[in-house]
Write an enzyme that holds these catalytic residues in place. Structure first.
Site, PDB file in Angstrom:
ATOM      1  N   ASP A 205     -12.941  56.042 -19.257  1.00 20.17           N
ATOM      2  CA  ASP A 205     -14.262  56.552 -19.651  1.00 20.17           C
ATOM      3  C   ASP A 205     -14.520  56.287 -21.133  1.00 20.17           C
ATOM      4  O   ASP A 205     -14.853  57.196 -21.899  1.00 20.17           O
ATOM      5  CB  ASP A 205     -14.362  58.042 -19.343  1.00 20.17           C
ATOM      6  CG  ASP A 205     -15.817  58.544 -19.367  1.00 20.17           C
ATOM      7  OD1 ASP A 205     -16.722  57.700 -19.315  1.00 20.17           O
ATOM      8  OD2 ASP A 205     -16.028  59.764 -19.431  1.00 20.17           O
TER       9      ASP A 205
ATOM     10  N   LYS B  11     -15.749  71.757 -20.524  1.00 18.61           N
ATOM     11  CA  LYS B  11     -16.448  72.388 -21.636  1.00 18.61           C
ATOM     12  C   LYS B  11     -15.493  72.447 -22.833  1.00 18.61           C
ATOM     13  O   LYS B  11     -14.307  72.711 -22.674  1.00 18.61           O
ATOM     14  CB  LYS B  11     -16.891  73.795 -21.235  1.00 18.61           C
ATOM     15  CG  LYS B  11     -17.772  74.505 -22.252  1.00 18.61           C
ATOM     16  CD  LYS B  11     -18.160  75.895 -21.763  1.00 18.61           C
ATOM     17  CE  LYS B  11     -19.101  75.833 -20.581  1.00 18.61           C
ATOM     18  NZ  LYS B  11     -19.620  77.180 -20.212  1.00 18.61           N
ATOM     19  N   VAL B  12     -16.019  72.180 -24.023  1.00 21.13           N
ATOM     20  CA  VAL B  12     -15.189  72.104 -25.227  1.00 21.13           C
ATOM     21  C   VAL B  12     -15.559  73.248 -26.169  1.00 21.13           C
ATOM     22  O   VAL B  12     -16.738  73.498 -26.452  1.00 21.13           O
ATOM     23  CB  VAL B  12     -15.360  70.752 -25.948  1.00 21.13           C
ATOM     24  CG1 VAL B  12     -14.415  70.671 -27.144  1.00 21.13           C
ATOM     25  CG2 VAL B  12     -15.088  69.597 -25.000  1.00 21.13           C
TER      26      VAL B  12
END
Length: 981
Positions: free
Chosen positions: A816, A702-703
């Site tokens: 990614d 989570k950012v």
């Protein structure tokens, strides 16, 4: 009469025999063709006319060519065929030509399958999935002159039998998995005209001097072959050589002086090696030279004065070197010079005064050098100049009037020099000019009304000069204008009302000028405007409410003007990353959305604004210290003290709640590991981990957006994790993050620090105000990204990923790569984010010995991952190729519009059947169609199904940089410069 009758019988008998023979031959060869078809899968049904019912006319079947009564050629190129090598084709008794290239032939080649091809002269099996060793039987084919096996998965060494081809003229083994060294016995093939061995993982070895014995050789490609040591002087004996490519190796030493004997050379590529010394003086004798590329080496010394004397020299690519000295005067004497690229060197001195007089120059790029003097007045005398790139030098004097004759000029970049004087009036209005960059000089005078003739102008970048006068109303006719940046000049007068006609305008930056009058109203046509900066001018009147209706505006700065009236409530509709109305004469109440502490700095210095908002908009400094002011000041201090005490109590309460809900419950201390000089503590970071500050949730965590006390903004990623508490895990995590923290590159997001507490790990990055490429491209603001911006993003991201792959020790595989991991700063510069985080996350979740999680995101995962479960640099290249396809098409990698296909398969299919123009994002301006198509080709190359066919990221950067520079050079030059990918 009897004799006549006998004669008739004989003729009839012979005719019947001939017909029987004809039908038998065709039927037999038709059967062989049907046998070959039976062993192949044909998903596109391209061989549907290969049918037993029509075998009497097999010569009319798809790909079949006959000579007289027999099949002599079978060409099944790019038909999507799958299966093993169709050995039945080799039993066609007169087959001389066989091509199965660009299919999915997936077996090994056996000697028994090839031996019957006794009369074969041309065999092309390139771009398939063939595996195993190279078969000896190929060298035994007595008439074979052309053999192309490139783009397969052949492995092992080149067999000794390949030194015994009796008639071979062209041998191509490019992009396989061949090992060992390049063998010296290839020097025995005296009939060879083309030898192409590039991009194989050969062991480190030297170039065999015996290759100098190939007297008939015309093409020698040994790029990316692991070559070391010096270039053998014997290569200079190849007097028929037209194309030499030794790039992408580790060659050392000097360029042999014998290269001056390569009298037929059209192209010499030596870039990306470790060569030293100067270019041999004899290179001036190479009168047929079209392309010379010795970039990314360590050459020293000036260019020889006669290198450009050859009358047929058409381009010289000598960039990213350490060349020094002056540009030779001989360059101006070439009568066929088309392109000159000498950027990123240490060249000094002035340009030859007659440069351009004798040659049809189309591109001149001398950027990033130490050049001085003036720009030659003759630069456009050839009438063909399309690109003039001289930025980051020390050129002085004024622009020559001769530049007005550059009617084909499309790109001009002269930023960061010492140029002065007025820009010639006609230069503003060149008909094909789309990029005009004059930043960082001392130009004066005004913008000419003749700019109306510049119908193709897209970017006008003239910041940091001394331009004066008003902005001409004629600028409103520039229908393609996307960016007009003229900050830090002395422009005056009102903004012309005609500017509201600019429907493509995306950025208007005129801060720090002397512009007066009112802001234009009725600006609904600015639907693509994302940045408006008019700060530090003399604008008056009210802020038009129409600004709040602009759909993609996210940067608004109107500070330090004379604006008055109330703040329109419509501005609340904007999603702003930058908002500043400070130091004006605004009055009234703040719109409710802005009456918050977060917007305090947006309204400073407006004395009549929000008087009832508890000092949210303080008055500017510098007023007289009257009694009322002192009393007010005392009230402010008392109020501040009360607020401070209440704030401490509130903070303590919130902190206790946060510690209970989100952070580890024990009393152990947090560990902060910094990788840059910081002006904040871990406690400030922890205090920002509130759900109200969440700006993103991804596969790795989570950012949060953290606004720090010193004014900095950080992005804090809280990694997903469990309570796995193994010391080896912590050690591995810290070692991996320490490696990531050492990264320093303009296109890689900075990792400022790491905060860790057993099972809780925080990574603190620099904040990127424009968010992710994926969010912008596929969101409501996708229309604001014009092609120039998308192209710049592609280049920036490629450079960042190339740095991770090629310049980090050890190399970093991203694992990614996707559009949501490419972030954009305030200037839309792209930076790679989450590099290495996939690996770090797996460590946090499972420990260092468990790295089995899926690496990558759906739609971006390379096809080989399904059977290898390994991720390496080529996997990143594939994922980056998908990002390029996103930029070109505007579509998601997995999109319902594409049906069952992913983006790669959909684009490949559409391009094959309908052409490139059918996949281009309809939001893009088709005036860039040629450039878009070239970038799309790079994306398709990156997404090749075979990892060995994908270029390195270093090569991708080079190809993207050259997109703007590529131009047709004539039919002969194109044929000689055509390359296998």
């Amino acid at each position: 009469m009897a004799d006549f009758g006998v004669a008739i019988v004989v003729v009839v008998w012979l005719h019947l025999c001939f017909c029987f023979c004809f039908c038998f031959c065709l039927n037999h060869e038709g059967d062989l063709l049907l046998d070959a078809k039976a062993g192949l899968e044909d998903p596109s049904h391209t061989l549907s006319d290969w049918d037993a019912a029509t075998d009497a006319i097999a010569c009319s079947w798809t790909g079949v060519t006959c000579s007289g009564d027999t099949v002599t050629a079978v060409d099944l190129t790019n038909l999507g065929l799958t299966g093993p090598f169709p050995a039945a084709l080799c039993r066609l008794p007169n087959l001389a030509f066989l091509s199965l290239s660009f299919n999915y032939i997936n077996s090994s080649l056996s000697d028994s399958a090839l031996a019957p091809c006794a009369v074969l002269t041309h065999l092309d099996l390139s771009q398939n999935l063939l595996v195993g060793r190279l078969p000896d039987a190929l060298a035994a084919l007595p008439y074979l002159t052309y053999l192309d096996l490139s783009g397969n998965n052949f492995s092992g060494p080149i067999p000794p039998s390949f030194g015994r081809f009796p008639r071979i003229q062209a041998l191509s083994l490019v992009a396989n998995l061949l090992t060992d060294n390049i063998p010296a016995f290839l020097g025995h093939l005296t009939t060879l005209r083309q030898l192409n061995l590039s991009y194989n993982p050969f062991a480190a070895g030297r170039i065999p001097p015996a290759l100098g014995d190939l007297a008939s050789l015309e093409v020698l490609w040994l790029a990316g072959c692991g070559l070391v040591g010096k270039i053998p002087p014997s290569l200079g004996l190849l007097s028929n050589l037209t194309d030499l490519d030794l790039s992408g190796n580790a060659l050392s030493g000097c360029i042999p002086a014998t290269f001056a004997n390569l009298s037929s050379a059209v192209q010499i590529e030596l870039y990306n090696n470790s060569l030293r010394g100067s270019i041999p003086l004899g290179f001036g004798k190479l009168r047929s030279l079209v392309r010379f590329d010795a970039s990314m080496n360590k050459l020293d010394g000036p260019l020889p004065d006669d290198i450009f004397d050859g009358p047929r020299l058409e381009s010289a690519h000598i960039y990213s070197n350490r060349l020094s000295g002056g540009i030779p005067a001989g360059i101006a004497r070439s009568t066929s010079l088309v392109e000159v690229r000498l950027f990123a060197n240490r060249l000094s001195g002035s340009l030859p005064p007659d440069l351009g007089t004798n040659s049809p120059l189309t591109l001149l790029d001398l950027s990033d050098n130490l050049l001085t003097g003036s720009i030659p007045a003759s630069i456009c005398d050839g009438g063909a100049l399309e690109q003039l790139l001289l930025m980051n030098n020390m050129f002085s004097s004024s622009l020559p009037d001769g530049l007005c004759r550059c009617q084909k000029l499309a790109r001009v970049r002269l930023s960061n020099n010492r140029l002065s004087g007025e820009v010639p009036a006609g230069f503003w209005g060149l008909p094909h000019l789309w990029l005009l960059e004059l930043r960082g000089n001392s130009f004066s005078g005004g913008i000419s009304p003749l700019i109306a003739r510049g119908a193709n102008l897209s970017d006008i970048l003239i910041d940091d000069n001394q331009f004066t006068g008003s902005i001409p109303s004629e600028m409103g006719s520039l229908s393609k204008l996307y960016e007009f940046s003229a900050s830090n000049n002395r422009l005056s007068g009102p903004l012309p009302s005609s500017l509201r006609n600019l429907r493509e305008l995306g950025k208007l930056d005129l801060h720090h000028n002397l512009i007066s009058g009112e802001l234009p109203r009725d600006i609904h046509s600015w639907s693509k405007l994302s940045e408006l900066n008019l700060a530090d001018n003399a604008l008056a009147g009210c802020i038009p409410p129409e600004l709040g209706e602009l759909p993609v505006l996210n940067y608004l700065d109107l500070s330090r003007n004379l604006l008055s009236g109330e703040i329109p409530i419509q501005l609340q509709n904007l999603k702003l990353n930058e908002f500043n109305l400070s130091n004006n004469r605004l009055s009234g109440a703040l719109p409710p959305l802005f009456a918050r502490e977060a917007y305090r700095n947006s309204f400073l210095g407006n004395p009549e604004l929000c008087k009832d908002s508890s000092g949210l908009c303080p008055v500017p400094h510098g007023r007289s210290y009257s009694h009322s002011f002192i009393w007010s000041l005392r009230c402010v201090f008392v109020s501040a003290a009360l607020i401070f005490l209440v704030g401490i109590a509130w903070f303590s309460w919130r902190y206790r709640i946060y510690m209970k809900e989100n952070l580890p419950s024990d009393e152990s201390k947090w560990t902060l590991t910094s990788f840059h000089k910081l002006r904040f503590s871990e406690h400030e970071i922890l205090n920002c981990l509130d759900e109200d500050n969440v700006i993103g949730i991804g596969g790795s965590g989570k950012v949060y957006k953290a606004i720090l006390s010193n004014g900095q903004i950080a992005a804090v990623k809280k990694l997903w994790g469990s309570s796995y508490k193994d010391q080896s895990t912590d050690d591995s995590f810290e070692a991996e993050v320490a490696t990531l923290g050492k990264i320093r590159h303009k296109n890689v997001v900075k990792l400022w620090c790491c905060c860790s507490h057993r099972d809780c790990k925080l990574l603190v990055y620099e904040y990127m105000p424009n968010g992710s490429l994926g969010g912008l491209l596929h969101g409501s603001k996708g229309g604001m990204l014009g092609w120039p911006t998308r192209y710049k993003i592609a280049v920036d991201a490629a450079e960042g990923l190339s740095y991770l792959h090629h310049y980090c020790v050890p190399p970093i595989v991203h694992r990614d790569v996707k559009s949501s991991n490419i972030l954009l700063d305030g200037e839309y510069r792209a930076k790679i984010a989450d590099f290495g985080v996939a690996k770090v996350t797996e460590m946090v979740e499972k420990g260092p010995k468990s790295m089995s999680g899926i690496a990558g995101s759906c739609g971006y995962i390379a096809p080989e991952y399904a059977y290898t479960l390994r991720v390496n640099e080529t996997s990143d290249v594939y994922s980056f190729g998908v990002v390029i396809l996103e930029l070109v098409t505007g579509k998601l990698p997995i999109d319902p519009e594409l049906g069952e296909k992913d983006l790669v398969k959909w684009v490949s299919s559409m391009v094959s059947h309908k052409g490139m123009e059918h996949v281009i994002d309809p939001k893009l301006n088709l005036c860039h169609k040629e450039e878009i198509s070239k970038v799309l080709s790079v994306g398709l190359l990156c997404t090749s199904s075979l990892p060995t066919n994908r270029p390195s990221m270093k090569k991708v950067v080079k190809m993207l940089r050259e997109v703007n520079a590529e131009r047709k050079q004539g039919e002969t030059a194109v044929l000689l410069l055509e390359r296998c990918s």
